[in-house]
Motif scaffolding. Sequence first.
Motif, mmCIF file in Angstrom:
data_model
loop_
_atom_site.group_PDB
_atom_site.id
_atom_site.type_symbol
_atom_site.label_atom_id
_atom_site.label_comp_id
_atom_site.label_asym_id
_atom_site.label_seq_id
_atom_site.Cartn_x
_atom_site.Cartn_y
_atom_site.Cartn_z
ATOM 1 N N VAL A 233 -5.107 2.550 -6.710
ATOM 2 C CA VAL A 233 -5.614 1.263 -6.214
ATOM 3 C C VAL A 233 -4.499 0.221 -6.153
ATOM 4 O O VAL A 233 -4.364 -0.522 -5.178
ATOM 5 C CB VAL A 233 -6.793 0.760 -7.088
ATOM 6 N N SER A 234 -3.687 0.173 -7.189
ATOM 7 C CA SER A 234 -2.589 -0.798 -7.247
ATOM 8 C C SER A 234 -1.609 -0.618 -6.087
ATOM 9 O O SER A 234 -1.176 -1.581 -5.459
ATOM 10 C CB SER A 234 -1.853 -0.661 -8.582
ATOM 11 N N MET A 235 -1.268 0.630 -5.780
ATOM 12 C CA MET A 235 -0.341 0.880 -4.667
ATOM 13 C C MET A 235 -0.970 0.496 -3.338
ATOM 14 O O MET A 235 -0.319 -0.101 -2.477
ATOM 15 C CB MET A 235 0.089 2.345 -4.641
ATOM 16 N N LEU A 236 -2.249 0.845 -3.156
ATOM 17 C CA LEU A 236 -2.962 0.495 -1.926
ATOM 18 C C LEU A 236 -2.911 -1.011 -1.683
ATOM 19 O O LEU A 236 -2.571 -1.474 -0.588
ATOM 20 C CB LEU A 236 -4.423 0.954 -2.015
ATOM 21 N N VAL A 237 -3.242 -1.774 -2.703
ATOM 22 C CA VAL A 237 -3.279 -3.230 -2.572
ATOM 23 C C VAL A 237 -1.879 -3.800 -2.377
ATOM 24 O O VAL A 237 -1.652 -4.648 -1.511
ATOM 25 C CB VAL A 237 -3.978 -3.869 -3.802
ATOM 26 N N LYS A 242 2.352 -6.434 0.880
ATOM 27 C CA LYS A 242 3.710 -6.462 1.452
ATOM 28 C C LYS A 242 3.639 -6.624 2.969
ATOM 29 O O LYS A 242 4.436 -7.348 3.561
ATOM 30 C CB LYS A 242 4.458 -5.166 1.091
ATOM 31 N N SER A 243 2.662 -5.966 3.602
ATOM 32 C CA SER A 243 2.479 -6.103 5.048
ATOM 33 C C SER A 243 2.193 -7.552 5.415
ATOM 34 O O SER A 243 2.816 -8.114 6.321
ATOM 35 C CB SER A 243 1.308 -5.217 5.526
ATOM 36 N N ASP A 244 1.255 -8.170 4.696
ATOM 37 C CA ASP A 244 0.896 -9.565 4.985
ATOM 38 C C ASP A 244 2.085 -10.500 4.767
ATOM 39 O O ASP A 244 2.285 -11.455 5.521
ATOM 40 C CB ASP A 244 -0.288 -9.996 4.111
ATOM 41 N N GLU A 245 2.874 -10.224 3.732
ATOM 42 C CA GLU A 245 4.050 -11.061 3.461
ATOM 43 C C GLU A 245 5.069 -10.971 4.593
ATOM 44 O O GLU A 245 5.651 -11.983 5.001
ATOM 45 C CB GLU A 245 4.689 -10.642 2.123
ATOM 46 N N ILE A 246 5.262 -9.764 5.110
ATOM 47 C CA ILE A 246 6.219 -9.575 6.215
ATOM 48 C C ILE A 246 5.688 -10.186 7.512
ATOM 49 O O ILE A 246 6.415 -10.851 8.242
ATOM 50 C CB ILE A 246 6.555 -8.076 6.386
ATOM 51 N N TRP A 247 4.410 -9.970 7.792
ATOM 52 C CA TRP A 247 3.833 -10.525 9.027
ATOM 53 C C TRP A 247 3.802 -12.043 9.013
ATOM 54 O O TRP A 247 4.079 -12.687 10.018
ATOM 55 C CB TRP A 247 2.407 -10.012 9.210
ATOM 56 N N LYS A 248 3.446 -12.621 7.875
ATOM 57 C CA LYS A 248 3.202 -14.055 7.809
ATOM 58 C C LYS A 248 4.353 -14.867 7.217
ATOM 59 O O LYS A 248 4.313 -16.100 7.209
ATOM 60 C CB LYS A 248 1.927 -14.329 6.983
ATOM 61 N N GLY A 249 5.365 -14.174 6.677
ATOM 62 C CA GLY A 249 6.493 -14.889 6.065
ATOM 63 C C GLY A 249 6.067 -15.678 4.836
ATOM 64 O O GLY A 249 6.508 -16.799 4.600
ATOM 65 N N GLU A 258 -4.396 -9.228 -8.296
ATOM 66 C CA GLU A 258 -5.360 -8.766 -9.301
ATOM 67 C C GLU A 258 -6.801 -8.903 -8.788
ATOM 68 O O GLU A 258 -7.637 -8.027 -9.016
ATOM 69 C CB GLU A 258 -5.179 -9.561 -10.600
ATOM 70 N N GLU A 259 -7.056 -9.996 -8.091
ATOM 71 C CA GLU A 259 -8.377 -10.238 -7.500
ATOM 72 C C GLU A 259 -8.724 -9.134 -6.491
ATOM 73 O O GLU A 259 -9.841 -8.617 -6.466
ATOM 74 C CB GLU A 259 -8.337 -11.598 -6.791
ATOM 75 N N LEU A 260 -7.746 -8.780 -5.677
ATOM 76 C CA LEU A 260 -7.944 -7.734 -4.664
ATOM 77 C C LEU A 260 -8.159 -6.366 -5.289
ATOM 78 O O LEU A 260 -8.984 -5.582 -4.825
ATOM 79 C CB LEU A 260 -6.747 -7.692 -3.709
ATOM 80 N N GLU A 261 -7.423 -6.078 -6.341
ATOM 81 C CA GLU A 261 -7.588 -4.790 -7.022
ATOM 82 C C GLU A 261 -9.003 -4.662 -7.597
ATOM 83 O O GLU A 261 -9.634 -3.617 -7.501
ATOM 84 C CB GLU A 261 -6.527 -4.624 -8.119
ATOM 85 N N GLU A 262 -9.498 -5.759 -8.148
ATOM 86 C CA GLU A 262 -10.859 -5.774 -8.681
ATOM 87 C C GLU A 262 -11.876 -5.601 -7.548
ATOM 88 O O GLU A 262 -12.864 -4.865 -7.674
ATOM 89 C CB GLU A 262 -11.107 -7.104 -9.410
ATOM 90 N N LEU A 263 -11.616 -6.249 -6.417
ATOM 91 C CA LEU A 263 -12.488 -6.149 -5.243
ATOM 92 C C LEU A 263 -12.568 -4.708 -4.743
ATOM 93 O O LEU A 263 -13.648 -4.186 -4.463
ATOM 94 C CB LEU A 263 -11.931 -7.054 -4.133
ATOM 95 N N VAL A 264 -11.414 -4.044 -4.648
ATOM 96 C CA VAL A 264 -11.361 -2.651 -4.190
ATOM 97 C C VAL A 264 -12.069 -1.720 -5.166
ATOM 98 O O VAL A 264 -12.838 -0.846 -4.763
ATOM 99 C CB VAL A 264 -9.889 -2.199 -3.968
ATOM 100 N N GLU A 265 -11.834 -1.918 -6.457
ATOM 101 C CA GLU A 265 -12.507 -1.091 -7.477
ATOM 102 C C GLU A 265 -14.028 -1.227 -7.368
ATOM 103 O O GLU A 265 -14.759 -0.234 -7.454
ATOM 104 C CB GLU A 265 -12.044 -1.517 -8.890
#
Length: 273
Positions: A233-237, A242-249, A258-265
């Motif tokens: 889960v951690s790697m997925l998130v 990283k994608s969003d950081e590269i796309w959006k700068g 951490e919020e996203l990892e909890e959401l995915v779980e």
Amino acid sequence: MSKYGLVGKKLGHSLSPLIHNYVFQKLNLSGEYSLYEIENEKDILKKLRAEDVVGFNITIPYKEVLLEELDYISEEAKKIGAINLVRIEDGKTYGYNSDYFGFIKMLEEHSVEISKKSCYVLGSGGAAKSVIVALNDLGAKEIVVVTRDIESKKAELKRKFKNIIVVSYEDIIGGEILINTTPVGMYPNTLNSPVTEDILKRFDVAIDLIYNPADTEFLKLAKKNGLKCVNGVSMLVNQAIKSDEIWKGIKVDRALVEELEELVEKELRGEKL
């Protein structure tokens, strides 16, 4: 609104839209993330440009097909020989490998030290190649790649990665860190493990890149035998972030990860979001 998405042949129930759209909404960023199932690799760039997509992730079986077509390839993607992240800006295409960054972040998050450690990698596909390059960059003492296709894969892997050892499953001696990059144990075939309990006992840390289920048979057996366990889960998130950081700068803070990892779980457990 800026368009982003995931490109692949069969995307099924991908969690990528959930993660990326949550980030866009939470940070008040212009963006909509969708799934793009494409049957022919020659159509990828043409189709996405026609739809005004400005950034996309790539999954099986297309991670290696765009290497020659993009204007720029990042250093980690060159070393791995695979791309899973593309940014389109001013008509130019830029390729990266966010699995590499996601894996390193996952190790940091779970305090798994790689330097001077003996690491075994189960599998020899695209995910394994990202892991091999990351382990090498982090100073692993030994990288042993375990494959069922030893005859067909050994020469290719040794040619690409000079300092690795390639063995069959029967020849696993043991080490400190064991990483599963294979799909064995993934939903819906959740009762399988890529290795036996006896093999797991020869290691201290078990890492599974599978995130569905979060608690795989591989990790259950590892936990039973006292190994430190890390699920995918951690790697997925982190690779998505990283994608969003590269796309959006931008730089996404730890709290949102951490919020996203909890959401995915929660989503994987079928709980209400």
